[in-house]
Motif scaffolding. Sequence first.
Motif, PDB file in Angstrom:
ATOM      1  N   LEU A  49       1.173   7.019  -6.695  1.00 30.28           N
ATOM      2  CA  LEU A  49       0.167   8.063  -6.908  1.00 30.28           C
ATOM      3  C   LEU A  49       0.754   9.440  -6.644  1.00 30.28           C
ATOM      4  O   LEU A  49       0.477  10.406  -7.365  1.00 30.28           O
ATOM      5  CB  LEU A  49      -1.046   7.815  -5.999  1.00 30.28           C
ATOM      6  CG  LEU A  49      -1.921   6.597  -6.328  1.00 30.28           C
ATOM      7  CD1 LEU A  49      -2.970   6.403  -5.265  1.00 30.28           C
ATOM      8  CD2 LEU A  49      -2.550   6.759  -7.703  1.00 30.28           C
ATOM      9  N   TYR A  50       1.590   9.528  -5.604  1.00 32.96           N
ATOM     10  CA  TYR A  50       2.187  10.821  -5.267  1.00 32.96           C
ATOM     11  C   TYR A  50       3.086  11.319  -6.378  1.00 32.96           C
ATOM     12  O   TYR A  50       3.057  12.500  -6.768  1.00 32.96           O
ATOM     13  CB  TYR A  50       2.983  10.674  -3.960  1.00 32.96           C
ATOM     14  CG  TYR A  50       3.693  11.942  -3.550  1.00 32.96           C
ATOM     15  CD1 TYR A  50       3.001  12.975  -2.910  1.00 32.96           C
ATOM     16  CD2 TYR A  50       5.059  12.095  -3.790  1.00 32.96           C
ATOM     17  CE1 TYR A  50       3.658  14.135  -2.540  1.00 32.96           C
ATOM     18  CE2 TYR A  50       5.714  13.249  -3.419  1.00 32.96           C
ATOM     19  CZ  TYR A  50       5.013  14.270  -2.791  1.00 32.96           C
ATOM     20  OH  TYR A  50       5.649  15.425  -2.428  1.00 32.96           O
ATOM     21  N   TYR A  55       0.824  -1.206   0.000  1.00 31.06           N
ATOM     22  CA  TYR A  55       0.000   0.000   0.000  1.00 31.06           C
ATOM     23  C   TYR A  55       0.863   1.263   0.000  1.00 31.06           C
ATOM     24  O   TYR A  55       0.525   2.271  -0.626  1.00 31.06           O
ATOM     25  CB  TYR A  55      -0.948  -0.001   1.208  1.00 31.06           C
ATOM     26  CG  TYR A  55      -2.254  -0.710   0.928  1.00 31.06           C
ATOM     27  CD1 TYR A  55      -3.147  -0.204  -0.016  1.00 31.06           C
ATOM     28  CD2 TYR A  55      -2.590  -1.877   1.604  1.00 31.06           C
ATOM     29  CE1 TYR A  55      -4.346  -0.858  -0.274  1.00 31.06           C
ATOM     30  CE2 TYR A  55      -3.791  -2.533   1.345  1.00 31.06           C
ATOM     31  CZ  TYR A  55      -4.660  -2.020   0.401  1.00 31.06           C
ATOM     32  OH  TYR A  55      -5.847  -2.666   0.131  1.00 31.06           O
ATOM     33  N   LEU A  56       2.002   1.196   0.690  1.00 33.30           N
ATOM     34  CA  LEU A  56       2.917   2.332   0.672  1.00 33.30           C
ATOM     35  C   LEU A  56       3.472   2.546  -0.730  1.00 33.30           C
ATOM     36  O   LEU A  56       3.587   3.684  -1.201  1.00 33.30           O
ATOM     37  CB  LEU A  56       4.055   2.100   1.664  1.00 33.30           C
ATOM     38  CG  LEU A  56       5.085   3.240   1.787  1.00 33.30           C
ATOM     39  CD1 LEU A  56       4.406   4.525   2.252  1.00 33.30           C
ATOM     40  CD2 LEU A  56       6.201   2.836   2.745  1.00 33.30           C
ATOM     41  N   GLU A  57       3.826   1.455  -1.412  1.00 29.03           N
ATOM     42  CA  GLU A  57       4.291   1.560  -2.799  1.00 29.03           C
ATOM     43  C   GLU A  57       3.243   2.239  -3.674  1.00 29.03           C
ATOM     44  O   GLU A  57       3.555   3.124  -4.482  1.00 29.03           O
ATOM     45  CB  GLU A  57       4.575   0.175  -3.367  1.00 29.03           C
ATOM     46  CG  GLU A  57       5.845  -0.476  -2.879  1.00 29.03           C
ATOM     47  CD  GLU A  57       6.042  -1.846  -3.527  1.00 29.03           C
ATOM     48  OE1 GLU A  57       5.295  -2.173  -4.483  1.00 29.03           O
ATOM     49  OE2 GLU A  57       6.934  -2.584  -3.077  1.00 29.03           O
ATOM     50  N   ASP A  73      -1.287  12.252  -8.386  1.00 30.49           N
ATOM     51  CA  ASP A  73      -2.676  11.825  -8.236  1.00 30.49           C
ATOM     52  C   ASP A  73      -3.047  11.554  -6.792  1.00 30.49           C
ATOM     53  O   ASP A  73      -4.135  11.054  -6.517  1.00 30.49           O
ATOM     54  CB  ASP A  73      -2.936  10.542  -9.046  1.00 30.49           C
ATOM     55  CG  ASP A  73      -2.746  10.761 -10.535  1.00 30.49           C
ATOM     56  OD1 ASP A  73      -2.981  11.893 -10.979  1.00 30.49           O
ATOM     57  OD2 ASP A  73      -2.369   9.795 -11.240  1.00 30.49           O
ATOM     58  N   ALA A  74      -2.137  11.834  -5.871  1.00 28.70           N
ATOM     59  CA  ALA A  74      -2.426  11.558  -4.465  1.00 28.70           C
ATOM     60  C   ALA A  74      -3.565  12.439  -3.973  1.00 28.70           C
ATOM     61  O   ALA A  74      -3.653  13.615  -4.341  1.00 28.70           O
ATOM     62  CB  ALA A  74      -1.177  11.789  -3.614  1.00 28.70           C
ATOM     63  N   PRO A  75      -4.467  11.863  -3.153  1.00 30.34           N
ATOM     64  CA  PRO A  75      -5.589  12.658  -2.637  1.00 30.34           C
ATOM     65  C   PRO A  75      -5.105  13.752  -1.692  1.00 30.34           C
ATOM     66  O   PRO A  75      -4.055  13.649  -1.095  1.00 30.34           O
ATOM     67  CB  PRO A  75      -6.449  11.617  -1.915  1.00 30.34           C
ATOM     68  CG  PRO A  75      -5.499  10.518  -1.563  1.00 30.34           C
ATOM     69  CD  PRO A  75      -4.488  10.474  -2.652  1.00 30.34           C
TER      70      PRO A  75
END
Length: 274
Positions: A267-268, A260-262, A272-274
């Motif tokens: 995304l970051y 999940y960290l990957e 695209d990170a929230p």
Amino acid sequence: HFWAEKILDFKATADAVWREQRMSGPTVQYIATYLANDLDEYDRAIEMLLDAHTNGRLDEAGQSMLVSYLHHRARYAESIPILIGLIGQRPEQVEYRALLMVAYYQTQNPSQLKETLAQADKYFHEGGRWIEGNIARLARACVDTHLNEDAVRYYDELIPLRKRTLGGRLLGDGTLSEYYRQLALGQSGLGNTIQAVEAAAGAIVVWGQDQNGRNNAVSVLKDVLRRSPDLAKYVTYIEKQVADNGLENPIVRKALGQIYLEKAWTLYRRGDAP
């Protein structure tokens, strides 16, 4: 220490000796080995071996070497007729059948791939040839060629066979751990995350305290989770398992956190990170 400045001289000498001795199969093999392994001149080595093979001067070891070099250079199509000939000479040699499966897979010939496996399965089931080593090689070839259903079927038979051979002394057995790892990849290829994780966890347990082996097994576990078609569904499954029986698997939990960290870092980096 390798004398890099003289590499052209080394190649020229090898070529000169080959021209003098090209009628000798063993000498050609010796020169080809030197060119490939010491000078990284695989294509030239292949040329010499093909010349010898065409003229009937390569023995079984030389033909096997030629196949190995062709696969190393991703020249799979050229290896097919050689492997067919080798199987004709040595039908009991499972390695040639496994390599032929790889060649058909790499040349996108699924019908011949499946036929080769079917013929091998039939042959080795006869005459007392259905033994651990032969099953293991066919199973690994199925993983390598993405015949995942067949791979799972073989490993489901192979793992209990190995356990019986070990007589309960399972910890530290690298072979059994490897079977579990390959089973995990096969199950993952079928999209069966639960079964794939169970197999990967089995590989970790079997390796015991051997750190290198455990690290390899953990990498397969993470790869299985990474490939999961629905990781959230799997997380829901393990949460229910913990709620029902109170048993936690910290290794799987840690691997999930790393995956999940990957995903979060991916995304970051994409913005695209929230």
